[in-house]
Design a protein around this motif. Structure first.
Motif, PDB file in Angstrom:
ATOM      1  N   ILE A 136       0.821  -1.220   0.000  1.00  0.00           N
ATOM      2  CA  ILE A 136       0.000   0.000   0.000  1.00  0.00           C
ATOM      3  C   ILE A 136       0.851   1.264   0.000  1.00  0.00           C
ATOM      4  O   ILE A 136       0.340   2.365   0.163  1.00  0.00           O
ATOM      5  CB  ILE A 136      -1.003   0.010   1.182  1.00  0.00           C
ATOM      6  N   GLY A 137       2.161   1.086  -0.168  1.00  0.00           N
ATOM      7  CA  GLY A 137       3.043   2.236  -0.361  1.00  0.00           C
ATOM      8  C   GLY A 137       3.513   2.939   0.891  1.00  0.00           C
ATOM      9  O   GLY A 137       3.660   4.156   0.900  1.00  0.00           O
ATOM     10  N   LEU A 145      -8.732   7.937   4.546  1.00  0.00           N
ATOM     11  CA  LEU A 145      -9.770   7.178   3.851  1.00  0.00           C
ATOM     12  C   LEU A 145      -9.160   6.463   2.645  1.00  0.00           C
ATOM     13  O   LEU A 145      -9.453   5.287   2.411  1.00  0.00           O
ATOM     14  CB  LEU A 145     -10.898   8.109   3.415  1.00  0.00           C
ATOM     15  N   GLN A 146      -8.306   7.139   1.897  1.00  0.00           N
ATOM     16  CA  GLN A 146      -7.669   6.513   0.734  1.00  0.00           C
ATOM     17  C   GLN A 146      -6.829   5.310   1.148  1.00  0.00           C
ATOM     18  O   GLN A 146      -6.817   4.281   0.455  1.00  0.00           O
ATOM     19  CB  GLN A 146      -6.792   7.523  -0.007  1.00  0.00           C
ATOM     20  N   GLU A 147      -6.139   5.404   2.274  1.00  0.00           N
ATOM     21  CA  GLU A 147      -5.335   4.283   2.756  1.00  0.00           C
ATOM     22  C   GLU A 147      -6.223   3.121   3.193  1.00  0.00           C
ATOM     23  O   GLU A 147      -5.911   1.953   2.933  1.00  0.00           O
ATOM     24  CB  GLU A 147      -4.425   4.738   3.896  1.00  0.00           C
ATOM     25  N   ASP A 152      -8.703  -3.038  -0.635  1.00  0.00           N
ATOM     26  CA  ASP A 152      -8.468  -3.577  -1.977  1.00  0.00           C
ATOM     27  C   ASP A 152      -7.359  -4.630  -1.981  1.00  0.00           C
ATOM     28  O   ASP A 152      -7.499  -5.684  -2.591  1.00  0.00           O
ATOM     29  CB  ASP A 152      -8.117  -2.456  -2.959  1.00  0.00           C
ATOM     30  N   VAL A 153      -6.269  -4.343  -1.278  1.00  0.00           N
ATOM     31  CA  VAL A 153      -5.125  -5.264  -1.275  1.00  0.00           C
ATOM     32  C   VAL A 153      -5.427  -6.531  -0.485  1.00  0.00           C
ATOM     33  O   VAL A 153      -5.105  -7.638  -0.911  1.00  0.00           O
ATOM     34  CB  VAL A 153      -3.860  -4.561  -0.725  1.00  0.00           C
TER      35      VAL A 153
END
Length: 149
Positions: free
Chosen positions: A25-26, A47-49, A55-56
């Protein structure tokens, strides 16, 4: 379970834990551990994380916890090609099973004559599971509407 505890559990339950999930996830494992630690005020999960983690990992628990906190239930929408009489029968059996789980949990709650907060939480969890199953059944039947395929 609240959304922060859920995010912590999702990250740590991922195979390999935060060390394995973080690069996907970077971010570094240390930063991810801090962001999902409900007792840390210095790092916050965005929220994006949370979406990337979902997703991952393929684990929708964060989304489900948020929906539950908002008084909502998530329902997976079936694709029309997966709608069949046997699938409906399968979901009917699942609704009977989840309804029975509510009854079992209520019985366990009253066994000792004392209702405790963790018992109420378990009953609520069984109810939410049942509600999701019922809405899944509805969606499955709706997907079978003639002319919709």
């Amino acid at each position: 379970m609240n959304i922060l505890d859920t995010a912590h559990a999702v990250a740590h339950n991922y195979p390999g834990g935060c060390e394995s999930l973080a690069p996907r996830i970077g971010m570094s494992a240390a930063v991810l551990r801090s962001k999902v630690n409900p007792n840390t005020d210095t790092h916050k999960l965005t929220l994006q994380e949370a979406v990337r983690i979902t997703d991952v990992t393929g684990d929708e628990a964060i989304l489900e916890a948020w929906a539950q906190e908002r008084g909502l239930a998530l329902v997976r929408m079936p694709a029309a090609e997966h709608c069949s009489d046997s699938a409906v029968l399968e979901l009917m059996a699942k609704t009977w099973e989840t309804n029975g789980e509510i009854g079992k949990e209520v019985n366990r709650t009253f066994e000792d004559g004392v209702v405790e907060s963790h018992e109420v939480t378990r009953v609520k969890d069984r109810i939410w599971e049942h509600i999701r199953t019922l809405f899944g059944l509805h969606s499955r039947i709706e997907g079978m509407v003639e002319g919709k395929r």
